[in-house]
Scaffold this motif. Structure first.
Motif, PDB file in Angstrom:
ATOM      1  N   TRP A  61       9.213  16.571  -4.424  1.00  0.00           N
ATOM      2  CA  TRP A  61       8.379  17.306  -3.515  1.00  0.00           C
ATOM      3  C   TRP A  61       8.936  18.174  -2.528  1.00  0.00           C
ATOM      4  O   TRP A  61      10.049  18.239  -2.412  1.00  0.00           O
ATOM      5  N   SER A  64       7.969  19.498   1.488  1.00  0.00           N
ATOM      6  CA  SER A  64       6.920  19.266   2.502  1.00  0.00           C
ATOM      7  C   SER A  64       6.440  20.661   3.209  1.00  0.00           C
ATOM      8  O   SER A  64       5.409  20.597   4.101  1.00  0.00           O
ATOM      9  N   PRO A 113      -6.032  15.360   1.381  1.00  0.00           N
ATOM     10  CA  PRO A 113      -4.853  15.558   2.020  1.00  0.00           C
ATOM     11  C   PRO A 113      -4.059  14.097   2.285  1.00  0.00           C
ATOM     12  O   PRO A 113      -4.889  12.970   2.739  1.00  0.00           O
ATOM     13  N   GLY A 114      -2.996  14.065   1.751  1.00  0.00           N
ATOM     14  CA  GLY A 114      -2.231  12.804   2.017  1.00  0.00           C
ATOM     15  C   GLY A 114      -2.189  11.718   0.908  1.00  0.00           C
ATOM     16  O   GLY A 114      -1.464  10.694   0.766  1.00  0.00           O
ATOM     17  N   ARG A 115      -2.839  12.307  -0.309  1.00  0.00           N
ATOM     18  CA  ARG A 115      -2.947  11.158  -1.366  1.00  0.00           C
ATOM     19  C   ARG A 115      -2.846  12.161  -2.805  1.00  0.00           C
ATOM     20  O   ARG A 115      -3.540  13.174  -2.831  1.00  0.00           O
ATOM     21  N   TYR A 132      -0.386   8.164  -4.915  1.00  0.00           N
ATOM     22  CA  TYR A 132       0.582   8.081  -3.596  1.00  0.00           C
ATOM     23  C   TYR A 132      -0.242   8.442  -2.350  1.00  0.00           C
ATOM     24  O   TYR A 132      -1.233   9.145  -2.310  1.00  0.00           O
ATOM     25  N   LEU A 133       0.081   7.313  -1.545  1.00  0.00           N
ATOM     26  CA  LEU A 133      -0.682   7.604  -0.238  1.00  0.00           C
ATOM     27  C   LEU A 133       0.238   7.854   0.876  1.00  0.00           C
ATOM     28  O   LEU A 133       1.468   7.076   1.141  1.00  0.00           O
ATOM     29  N   ASP A 134       0.111   8.806   1.772  1.00  0.00           N
ATOM     30  CA  ASP A 134       1.162   8.912   2.945  1.00  0.00           C
ATOM     31  C   ASP A 134       1.231   7.709   3.625  1.00  0.00           C
ATOM     32  O   ASP A 134       0.316   7.222   4.034  1.00  0.00           O
ATOM     33  N   GLY A 135       2.505   7.246   3.827  1.00  0.00           N
ATOM     34  CA  GLY A 135       2.840   6.186   4.820  1.00  0.00           C
ATOM     35  C   GLY A 135       2.971   4.943   4.100  1.00  0.00           C
ATOM     36  O   GLY A 135       3.292   3.759   4.547  1.00  0.00           O
ATOM     37  N   THR A 136       2.344   4.891   2.838  1.00  0.00           N
ATOM     38  CA  THR A 136       2.269   3.756   2.029  1.00  0.00           C
ATOM     39  C   THR A 136       3.425   3.969   0.819  1.00  0.00           C
ATOM     40  O   THR A 136       3.948   2.908   0.231  1.00  0.00           O
ATOM     41  N   GLY A 137       3.390   5.098   0.320  1.00  0.00           N
ATOM     42  CA  GLY A 137       4.230   5.291  -1.285  1.00  0.00           C
ATOM     43  C   GLY A 137       3.313   5.234  -2.234  1.00  0.00           C
ATOM     44  O   GLY A 137       2.093   5.229  -2.289  1.00  0.00           O
ATOM     45  N   TRP A 138       4.082   4.885  -3.379  1.00  0.00           N
ATOM     46  CA  TRP A 138       3.487   4.705  -4.864  1.00  0.00           C
ATOM     47  C   TRP A 138       2.740   3.424  -5.052  1.00  0.00           C
ATOM     48  O   TRP A 138       3.412   2.497  -4.843  1.00  0.00           O
TER      49      TRP A 138
END
Length: 124
Positions: free
Chosen positions: A7, A9, A42-44, A61-67
Motif C-alpha cells: 500500500w 498512503s 473511503p477507508g474500506r 480491510y477497514l481503517d483502524g481495524t485491519g483485515w
C-alpha cells in the motif's frame, strides 16, 4: 496459493512510497483464483475470490481495524471451480458480483446497504 499486498498512503504524489509486500490469509482460496478488489467507500477495501470448495468468499480491510477473516457470501451456492468473480459498484451503497455457476450458468449476487448480501441467482 499466497495472497500478498502492499500500500501507499499518498497515491497523488509523484514519489510513490509503497510499503513492503505482506501476506494476507489466503488459506481458503482456490489455488490460482483471481482476486477482485473494490473500494466501496473511503477507508474500506473489499476482496472477493472463489474458495477451494467453490464458495464465493469475501474479506475486507477497514481503517483502524485491519483485515477481516474470509467469509462465504452464500454457502449454499457453488461456483465453477476456480472461477473468477467480477465486482462492480453500480451506485452508492450497492455491490454486484458476477460469476459462472457449476452448470455454466451466468450468476449474480448483490449487496445493498439496507438489506446486506442476498443469495446467488441465475440470469438469462
Amino acid at each position: 496459493t499466497r495472497l500478498v499486498s502492499d500500500w501507499s498512503s499518498d497515491v497523488c504524489s509523484s514519489d510513490l512510497n509503497f510499503s513492503a509486500w505482506f501476506a494476507i490469509n489466503s488459506s481458503p482460496i482456490s489455488p490460482g483464483a483471481e482476486i477482485s478488489a473494490l473500494l466501496p467507500f473511503p477507508g474500506r477495501v473489499d476482496l472477493f475470490a472463489s474458495g477451494k470448495d467453490g464458495t464465493a468468499l469475501s474479506m475486507f480491510y477497514l481503517d483502524g481495524t485491519g483485515w477481516s477473516q474470509w467469509f462465504p457470501l452464500d454457502a449454499t451456492t457453488k461456483l465453477f471451480g476456480g472461477e473468477s468473480i467480477t465486482a462492480i459498484i453500480p451506485f452508492e451503497g450497492h455491490v454486484d458480483l458476477f460469476a459462472t455457476g457449476t452448470d455454466g450458468s451466468p450468476m449474480s449476487i448483490f449487496y445493498d446497504q439496507g438489506t446486506g448480501w442476498q443469495r446467488w441467482f441465475v440470469f438469462p
